[in-house]
Design a protein around this motif. Structure first.
Motif, PDB file in Angstrom:
ATOM      1  N   THR A 183     -10.015   7.853  -3.369  1.00 19.44           N
ATOM      2  CA  THR A 183      -9.809   8.799  -2.543  1.00 19.44           C
ATOM      3  C   THR A 183      -9.543   8.127  -1.164  1.00 19.44           C
ATOM      4  O   THR A 183      -8.416   8.440  -0.475  1.00 19.44           O
ATOM      5  N   PHE A 184     -10.326   7.128  -0.795  1.00 19.69           N
ATOM      6  CA  PHE A 184      -9.875   6.301   0.222  1.00 19.69           C
ATOM      7  C   PHE A 184      -8.838   5.599   0.227  1.00 19.69           C
ATOM      8  O   PHE A 184      -8.266   5.189   1.302  1.00 19.69           O
ATOM      9  N   GLY A 185      -8.651   4.862  -0.997  1.00 17.27           N
ATOM     10  CA  GLY A 185      -7.220   4.276  -1.313  1.00 17.27           C
ATOM     11  C   GLY A 185      -5.959   5.102  -0.670  1.00 17.27           C
ATOM     12  O   GLY A 185      -4.949   4.653  -0.374  1.00 17.27           O
ATOM     13  N   GLY A 186      -5.946   6.419  -1.143  1.00 14.11           N
ATOM     14  CA  GLY A 186      -4.940   7.447  -0.980  1.00 14.11           C
ATOM     15  C   GLY A 186      -4.923   7.606   0.619  1.00 14.11           C
ATOM     16  O   GLY A 186      -3.777   7.520   1.151  1.00 14.11           O
ATOM     17  N   LEU A 187      -5.957   7.784   1.085  1.00  8.77           N
ATOM     18  CA  LEU A 187      -5.827   7.891   2.540  1.00  8.77           C
ATOM     19  C   LEU A 187      -5.479   6.751   3.385  1.00  8.77           C
ATOM     20  O   LEU A 187      -4.581   6.907   4.227  1.00  8.77           O
ATOM     21  N   ALA A 188      -5.914   5.738   3.008  1.00 14.33           N
ATOM     22  CA  ALA A 188      -5.418   4.393   3.663  1.00 14.33           C
ATOM     23  C   ALA A 188      -3.896   4.332   3.252  1.00 14.33           C
ATOM     24  O   ALA A 188      -3.275   3.866   4.175  1.00 14.33           O
ATOM     25  N   ALA A 189      -3.184   4.600   2.183  1.00 12.86           N
ATOM     26  CA  ALA A 189      -2.006   4.583   1.819  1.00 12.86           C
ATOM     27  C   ALA A 189      -1.144   5.490   2.652  1.00 12.86           C
ATOM     28  O   ALA A 189      -0.146   4.938   3.109  1.00 12.86           O
ATOM     29  N   GLY A 190      -1.729   6.676   2.860  1.00  8.42           N
ATOM     30  CA  GLY A 190      -0.868   7.646   3.860  1.00  8.42           C
ATOM     31  C   GLY A 190      -0.891   7.087   5.293  1.00  8.42           C
ATOM     32  O   GLY A 190      -0.015   7.272   5.929  1.00  8.42           O
ATOM     33  N   ILE A 191      -1.997   6.855   5.827  1.00 10.51           N
ATOM     34  CA  ILE A 191      -2.263   6.195   6.998  1.00 10.51           C
ATOM     35  C   ILE A 191      -1.246   4.855   7.406  1.00 10.51           C
ATOM     36  O   ILE A 191      -0.557   4.895   8.314  1.00 10.51           O
ATOM     37  N   ALA A 192      -1.419   4.117   6.386  1.00 12.63           N
ATOM     38  CA  ALA A 192      -0.620   2.741   6.454  1.00 12.63           C
ATOM     39  C   ALA A 192       0.912   3.054   6.517  1.00 12.63           C
ATOM     40  O   ALA A 192       1.520   2.741   7.454  1.00 12.63           O
ATOM     41  N   ALA A 193       1.358   4.060   5.743  1.00 17.93           N
ATOM     42  CA  ALA A 193       2.897   4.569   5.684  1.00 17.93           C
ATOM     43  C   ALA A 193       3.191   5.057   7.219  1.00 17.93           C
ATOM     44  O   ALA A 193       4.258   4.705   7.486  1.00 17.93           O
ATOM     45  N   ASN A 194       2.310   5.899   7.513  1.00 15.31           N
ATOM     46  CA  ASN A 194       2.553   6.546   8.926  1.00 15.31           C
ATOM     47  C   ASN A 194       2.679   5.556   9.937  1.00 15.31           C
ATOM     48  O   ASN A 194       3.486   5.546  10.837  1.00 15.31           O
ATOM     49  N   LEU A 195       1.796   4.589  10.076  1.00 11.06           N
ATOM     50  CA  LEU A 195       1.691   3.574  11.237  1.00 11.06           C
ATOM     51  C   LEU A 195       2.999   2.673  10.873  1.00 11.06           C
ATOM     52  O   LEU A 195       3.415   2.162  11.841  1.00 11.06           O
ATOM     53  N   ILE A 196       3.112   2.225   9.655  1.00 13.79           N
ATOM     54  CA  ILE A 196       4.277   1.364   9.480  1.00 13.79           C
ATOM     55  C   ILE A 196       5.656   2.018   9.965  1.00 13.79           C
ATOM     56  O   ILE A 196       6.634   1.377  10.644  1.00 13.79           O
ATOM     57  N   TYR A 197       5.761   3.341   9.701  1.00  7.57           N
ATOM     58  CA  TYR A 197       6.880   3.962   9.957  1.00  7.57           C
ATOM     59  C   TYR A 197       6.946   4.059  11.537  1.00  7.57           C
ATOM     60  O   TYR A 197       8.175   4.053  12.249  1.00  7.57           O
ATOM     61  N   THR A 198       5.963   4.326  12.299  1.00  6.71           N
ATOM     62  CA  THR A 198       5.912   4.521  13.834  1.00  6.71           C
ATOM     63  C   THR A 198       6.288   3.100  14.441  1.00  6.71           C
ATOM     64  O   THR A 198       6.989   3.046  15.271  1.00  6.71           O
ATOM     65  N   ILE A 199       5.708   1.903  13.849  1.00  7.15           N
ATOM     66  CA  ILE A 199       6.195   0.634  14.355  1.00  7.15           C
ATOM     67  C   ILE A 199       7.582   0.446  14.019  1.00  7.15           C
ATOM     68  O   ILE A 199       8.021  -0.320  15.099  1.00  7.15           O
ATOM     69  N   PHE A 200       8.280   0.448  13.043  1.00  4.24           N
ATOM     70  CA  PHE A 200       9.491   0.061  12.638  1.00  4.24           C
ATOM     71  C   PHE A 200      10.505   0.938  12.797  1.00  4.24           C
ATOM     72  O   PHE A 200      11.626   0.492  12.794  1.00  4.24           O
ATOM     73  N   ILE A 201      10.253   2.168  12.824  1.00  2.00           N
ATOM     74  CA  ILE A 201      11.341   3.246  12.691  1.00  2.00           C
ATOM     75  C   ILE A 201      11.257   3.931  13.997  1.00  2.00           C
ATOM     76  O   ILE A 201      12.464   4.253  14.774  1.00  2.00           O
ATOM     77  N   SER A 202      10.075   4.658  14.526  1.00  2.00           N
ATOM     78  CA  SER A 202      10.037   5.566  15.616  1.00  2.00           C
ATOM     79  C   SER A 202      10.379   4.853  16.812  1.00  2.00           C
ATOM     80  O   SER A 202      10.092   3.458  17.087  1.00  2.00           O
TER      81      SER A 202
END
Length: 388
Positions: free
Chosen positions: A369-388
């Protein structure tokens, strides 16, 4: 502790009445919404369809994966992976390098493919006793990764934007989530083994001969190849049979809580349901949206639905795109969480049971459960840093 000692309780006790009440409440709620006959028909037809189209498919995958893994083990590929990738796998996952093959097989197939590896003695010998239960979390982190990624990229036409980069970001997020999940599980297994007086095998006890040399079957190369294929395939059949109860029982109920009525209302067809999980997801949107960057509360339905079946969750994506509810950011997060949470509520129970660690199922689910939450948060942060 004597494992053969039978635990006893009074024939009539409080938990019996509680059990009747809870089961009655669940089925009354479903029957009230769907209709009693429709509910029963849906439950039976869903279980039957899961058996024919899902379990046997997984069994086929497990047979092929088992044969493939056995060949790799017999002809030294696993030994090489263990020797050369250990410096990477151990710091990241606290697992031997041989576990890397589990990432590959589950990524191109489904979660239970990892079980074929755990049953192969040529692979199992590289693992310590406390590491084996974590294979469930490792395999589930990458299950159906290829299918999820390919499906998301295929939505580029519908969204009129290339989704290759968001999908890559999603895969990176799933990789980060897998590290969180597996390491948490390793922490729990070490602690649990100590509590029940099981000696923790030390990394320092590894025999260098096990790393530098490997056992092989008798005969020439062709005979060894055939033996490896047949033995690996037999393990796949056994694994496919072992997961039947967990998939049919757990997944049927989860899908009934995930899906909605058919196009013409409730008819007793397979895969109908009462949409409880998506409803809960919308209510939690004020907490989850800042973490995952969702622009619409409807998007919460995808990760929630993925808990039961990521295939069903994928079916939501085209409609979300048509409604304008999601953007490439959501695709990145969906890919990440869809891979990590690919039906783990329905497969974790069966997989842990097959590994022989049923009592650690709760720990495995909590870690993931924590792994899935970390995966989603990480993807959102990476997208924000490199795309947005």
């Amino acid at each position: 502790m004597n494992k053969n000692k039978q635990l006893k309780k009074k024939a009539v006790s409080l938990e019996g009445f509680v059990c009747i009440f809870l089961i009655g409440l669940v089925f009354y709620t479903l029957a009230h919404k769907m209709g009693g006959i429709n509910m029963i028909n849906t439950l039976i037809k869903t279980a039957h369809d899961l058996l024919i189209n899902t379990v046997f498919f997984i069994m086929g995958v497990a047979v092929l994966a088992g044969a493939f893994a056995s060949i790799l083990s017999e002809f030294g590929v696993i030994a090489m992976i263990n020797k050369f990738l250990s410096p990477l796998m151990k710091p990241l996952y606290k697992l031997p390098g041989a576990a890397a093959i589990g990432i590959l097989t589950t990524y191109i197939s489904d979660n239970p493919a990892i079980l074929s590896l755990s049953a192969d003695k040529g692979i199992k010998k590289y693992f310590k006793n406390y590491q084996l239960p974590a294979l469930t979390n490792l395999g589930t982190s990458f299950g159906m990764g290829f299918i999820v990624s390919a499906f998301m990229i295929a939505q580029s036409t519908l969204l009129n934007k290339s989704l290759v980069i968001p999908v890559i970001i999603g895969n990176v997020g799933a990789f980060i989530g897998s590290i969180v999940s597996v390491n948490l599980m390793i922490h729990f297994t070490k602690k649990t083994f100590k509590n029940i007086n099981i000696e923790i095998e030390k990394d320092e006890s590894i025999d260098l001969e096990v790393i530098n040399y490997r056992e092989i079957r008798e005969g020439n190369a062709i005979e060894r190849l055939l033996d490896a294929i047949l033995e690996g395939g037999k393990m796949g059949v056994k694994m496919g049979m072992d997961i039947i109860p967990g998939v049919l029982i757990i997944c049927s109920l989860v899908l009934m809580l995930t899906n909605g009525p058919g196009p013409h209302g409730y008819s007793g067809a397979a895969y109908e349901g009462v949409q409880v999980l998506p409803y809960i997801g919308e209510k939690l949107g004020f907490i989850l949206k800042p973490l995952f960057g969702f622009t619409s509360a409807k998007a919460i339905a995808f990760p929630i639905t993925s808990l039961g079946a990521v295939g069903a969750a994928l079916g939501l994506v085209p409609q979300f795109i048509k409604e304008g509810s999601i953007t490439p950011r959501e695709i990145a997060v969906f890919t990440s969480m869809g891979m990590t949470w690919s039906g783990y509520l329905s497969t974790h129970v069966a997989m842990m049971d097959s590994l022989g660690y049923r009592k650690l199922t709760g720990k495995a689910i909590l870690s993931h459960t924590f792994g899935g939450l970390a995966a989603g948060i990480a993807a959102n942060l990476i997208y924000t840093i490199f795309i947005s």
